[in-house]
Scaffold this active site. Structure first.
Site, PDB file in Angstrom:
ATOM      1  N   HIS A   1       0.873  -1.194   0.000  1.00  0.00           N
ATOM      2  CA  HIS A   1       0.000   0.000   0.000  1.00  0.00           C
ATOM      3  C   HIS A   1       0.901   1.232   0.000  1.00  0.00           C
ATOM      4  O   HIS A   1       1.515   1.563   1.010  1.00  0.00           O
ATOM      5  CB  HIS A   1      -0.895   0.008   1.246  1.00  0.00           C
ATOM      6  CG  HIS A   1      -1.820   1.189   1.306  1.00  0.00           C
ATOM      7  ND1 HIS A   1      -3.154   1.066   1.576  1.00  0.00           N
ATOM      8  CD2 HIS A   1      -1.615   2.516   1.129  1.00  0.00           C
ATOM      9  CE1 HIS A   1      -3.735   2.257   1.561  1.00  0.00           C
ATOM     10  NE2 HIS A   1      -2.805   3.162   1.294  1.00  0.00           N
TER      11      HIS A   1
ATOM     12  N   HIS B   1       1.531   5.399  -1.652  1.00  0.00           N
ATOM     13  CA  HIS B   1       1.147   6.586  -2.428  1.00  0.00           C
ATOM     14  C   HIS B   1       2.391   7.177  -3.074  1.00  0.00           C
ATOM     15  O   HIS B   1       3.305   7.613  -2.364  1.00  0.00           O
ATOM     16  CB  HIS B   1       0.501   7.640  -1.517  1.00  0.00           C
ATOM     17  CG  HIS B   1      -0.764   7.165  -0.893  1.00  0.00           C
ATOM     18  ND1 HIS B   1      -1.998   7.357  -1.476  1.00  0.00           N
ATOM     19  CD2 HIS B   1      -0.996   6.463   0.244  1.00  0.00           C
ATOM     20  CE1 HIS B   1      -2.933   6.812  -0.715  1.00  0.00           C
ATOM     21  NE2 HIS B   1      -2.355   6.251   0.337  1.00  0.00           N
TER      22      HIS B   1
ATOM     23  N   LYS C   1      -9.429  -0.414  -5.641  1.00  0.00           N
ATOM     24  CA  LYS C   1      -9.430   0.246  -4.340  1.00  0.00           C
ATOM     25  C   LYS C   1     -10.771   0.890  -4.028  1.00  0.00           C
ATOM     26  O   LYS C   1     -11.277   1.693  -4.818  1.00  0.00           O
ATOM     27  CB  LYS C   1      -8.328   1.318  -4.326  1.00  0.00           C
ATOM     28  CG  LYS C   1      -8.294   2.185  -3.078  1.00  0.00           C
ATOM     29  CD  LYS C   1      -7.826   1.404  -1.863  1.00  0.00           C
ATOM     30  CE  LYS C   1      -7.980   2.208  -0.581  1.00  0.00           C
ATOM     31  NZ  LYS C   1      -6.748   2.789  -0.106  1.00  0.00           N
TER      32      LYS C   1
ATOM     33  N   HIS D   1     -10.324   1.031   2.015  1.00  0.00           N
ATOM     34  CA  HIS D   1     -10.078   2.033   3.061  1.00  0.00           C
ATOM     35  C   HIS D   1     -11.250   1.862   4.026  1.00  0.00           C
ATOM     36  O   HIS D   1     -12.366   2.311   3.757  1.00  0.00           O
ATOM     37  CB  HIS D   1     -10.030   3.458   2.501  1.00  0.00           C
ATOM     38  CG  HIS D   1      -9.732   4.460   3.575  1.00  0.00           C
ATOM     39  ND1 HIS D   1      -8.519   5.070   3.722  1.00  0.00           N
ATOM     40  CD2 HIS D   1     -10.486   4.889   4.622  1.00  0.00           C
ATOM     41  CE1 HIS D   1      -8.532   5.843   4.803  1.00  0.00           C
ATOM     42  NE2 HIS D   1      -9.727   5.754   5.354  1.00  0.00           N
TER      43      HIS D   1
ATOM     44  N   HIS E   1      -4.329  -0.821   6.038  1.00  0.00           N
ATOM     45  CA  HIS E   1      -3.884  -0.018   7.195  1.00  0.00           C
ATOM     46  C   HIS E   1      -4.803  -0.173   8.411  1.00  0.00           C
ATOM     47  O   HIS E   1      -5.387   0.790   8.884  1.00  0.00           O
ATOM     48  CB  HIS E   1      -3.701   1.456   6.828  1.00  0.00           C
ATOM     49  CG  HIS E   1      -4.756   2.065   5.952  1.00  0.00           C
ATOM     50  ND1 HIS E   1      -6.096   1.985   6.216  1.00  0.00           N
ATOM     51  CD2 HIS E   1      -4.658   2.775   4.806  1.00  0.00           C
ATOM     52  CE1 HIS E   1      -6.763   2.618   5.270  1.00  0.00           C
ATOM     53  NE2 HIS E   1      -5.913   3.097   4.404  1.00  0.00           N
TER      54      HIS E   1
ATOM     55  N   ASP F   1       1.488   2.584   3.532  1.00  0.00           N
ATOM     56  CA  ASP F   1       0.652   3.791   3.371  1.00  0.00           C
ATOM     57  C   ASP F   1       1.526   5.043   3.436  1.00  0.00           C
ATOM     58  O   ASP F   1       1.061   6.096   3.883  1.00  0.00           O
ATOM     59  CB  ASP F   1      -0.470   3.845   4.422  1.00  0.00           C
ATOM     60  CG  ASP F   1      -1.579   4.811   4.024  1.00  0.00           C
ATOM     61  OD1 ASP F   1      -1.614   5.230   2.859  1.00  0.00           O
ATOM     62  OD2 ASP F   1      -2.403   5.144   4.898  1.00  0.00           O
TER      63      ASP F   1
HETATM   64  O1  DOR Z   1      -3.163   9.151   5.909  1.00  0.00           O
HETATM   65  C1  DOR Z   1      -3.574   8.906   4.792  1.00  0.00           C
HETATM   66  N1  DOR Z   1      -3.065   9.514   3.699  1.00  0.00           N
HETATM   67  N2  DOR Z   1      -4.569   8.024   4.651  1.00  0.00           N
HETATM   68  C2  DOR Z   1      -5.158   7.825   3.469  1.00  0.00           C
HETATM   69  O2  DOR Z   1      -6.060   7.042   3.415  1.00  0.00           O
HETATM   70  C3  DOR Z   1      -4.766   8.603   2.282  1.00  0.00           C
HETATM   71  C4  DOR Z   1      -3.410   9.074   2.376  1.00  0.00           C
HETATM   72  C5  DOR Z   1      -3.063  10.128   1.355  1.00  0.00           C
HETATM   73  O3  DOR Z   1      -3.364   9.927   0.179  1.00  0.00           O
HETATM   74  O4  DOR Z   1      -2.457  11.127   1.712  1.00  0.00           O
HETATM   75 ZN    ZN Z   2      -3.282   5.097   1.706  1.00  0.00          ZN
END
Ligand code: DOR
Ligand code: ZN
Length: 346
Positions: A14, A16, A100, A137, A175, A248
């Protein structure tokens, strides 16, 4: 005294990566240690279609430094209008490894997510049929539900009904942050896994709120009470293959975190593996780190374990990690565990 640990190269289930200048800055931080990662689709606009996933994949590969190898495992962002046939085509083409589910409004860039869960029934049925996992999520967005209870309520109101209706659908609870989620995963006998982040193994809600508000510890789902952190540690270090690493890691520039309405996300890509070695050693479970970071995820997704390896070394002097990552969009604060770490990746 030097201690070392060699494990199969880990994957991040997971992650970003964002886009543009931020992608350029953060991608090497992950590719340096990880073989593959499940790439979150919550861009603006989100990655909804197969064609958008192909284009995003190409931008990631174009941003990868030429001396690094890394395989992005792409995901599609589920909306109420997602076409089951497009999802099936994306899966058949081999690029897309999961879909997702963001409840609309649950977190960063989730406004295109799902409000009416009845509308996604056809696509969930198709995913169950073709064996494409759903990543969730897991928080309800009902304003009457306390933010610390939103994960537990999601399990009751959304997740469990979806699983009962689609027992063959593979689901990853992403998460997870509560004993309720750990217990739910353990109570199910198939097709359910859960990712755990590095930061949720380290911080509880006091770290965010006691002694002054710490925006860089704010993420979603928000960290809970200490008893929940302990349960997550027990699950991660247990060797139970249903639990695996999903960092995450979610970069936001400092200006977006240190403000009146700060974004959710902890950026942990840089030091995750060293922090995990610390955590697993502290819990007397260094021998379980490879399962959590390198083996359980591939097993769940039906992929091979990476063939190469990663070596972690513990030394007598504390490792120094950069406080900030520089990006073209501005500085990003690297997650600070708040205690010295003696492990590092060689
Ligand atoms: O803390 C987080 N940041 N949780 C999420 O679900 C999204 C993520 C983000 O994209 O910044
Ligand atoms: Zn995330």
């Amino acid at each position: 005294m030097t201690k070392s640990l060699t494990i199969a190269r880990p994957d991040d289930w997971h992650l970003h990566l964002r886009d543009g200048a931020m992608l350029q800055a953060v991608l090497p931080e992950t590719a340096r240690h990880f073989g593959r990662a499940i790439i979150m689709p919550n861009l603006v606009p989100p990655v909804v279609t197969h064609a958008q996933a192909v284009a995003y994949h190409d931008r990631i590969m174009a941003a990868l430094p030429s001396d690094m190898t890394f395989e992005p495992l792409m995901t599609l962002y589920l909306t109420e209008n997602t076409d089951p046939d497009d999802v099936a085509a994306a899966h058949a083409a081999g690029l897309v490894k999961a879909v997702k589910l963001y409840p609309a409004g649950a977190t960063t860039n989730s406004s295109s997510g799902v409000t009416n869960f009845d509308k996604i029934k056809p696509v969930l049925a198709k995913m169950a049929e073709i064996g494409l996992p759903l990543c969730t999520h897991g928080e309800v967005t009902d304003h009457s539900v306390d933010i610390f209870d939103r994960e537990a309520v999601f399990i009751d109101r959304v997740l469990d009904p979806i699983r009962r209706e689609n027992p063959e659908l593979k689901v990853v609870m992403e998460h997870i942050t509560t004993t309720t989620a750990v217990d739910y995963v353990k109570s199910q006998d198939k097709n359910l896994g859960a990712t755990i982040t590095t930061h949720h193994l380290i911080i509880n809600r006091n770290h965010i709120l006691a002694g002054g508000i710490k925006p860089h510890y704010y993420c979603l789902p928000v960290a809970k009470r200490e008893e929940h952190r302990i349960a997550l540690r027990a699950a991660a270090t247990s060797g139970d293959a249903r639990f695996f690493l999903g960092t995450d890691s979610a970069p936001h520039v400092d200006a977006a975190k240190e403000t009146g309405c700060g974004c959710a996300g902890c950026f942990t890509a840089t030091n995750t593996m060293a922090l995990l070695a610390h955590v697993f050693e502290e819990d007397g479970a260094l021998d379980k780190l490879e399962g959590f970071a390198s083996k359980h995820g591939p097993a769940f997704y039906g992929l091979p374990v990476n063939r190469d390896s990663l070596t972690l070394v513990k030394s007598d002097t504390a490792t120094s990690f950069p406080e900030k990552l520089t990006s073209g969009d501005g500085p990003v604060t690297v997650f600070d565990p708040g205690f010295p770490i003696y492990w590092d990746v060689t």
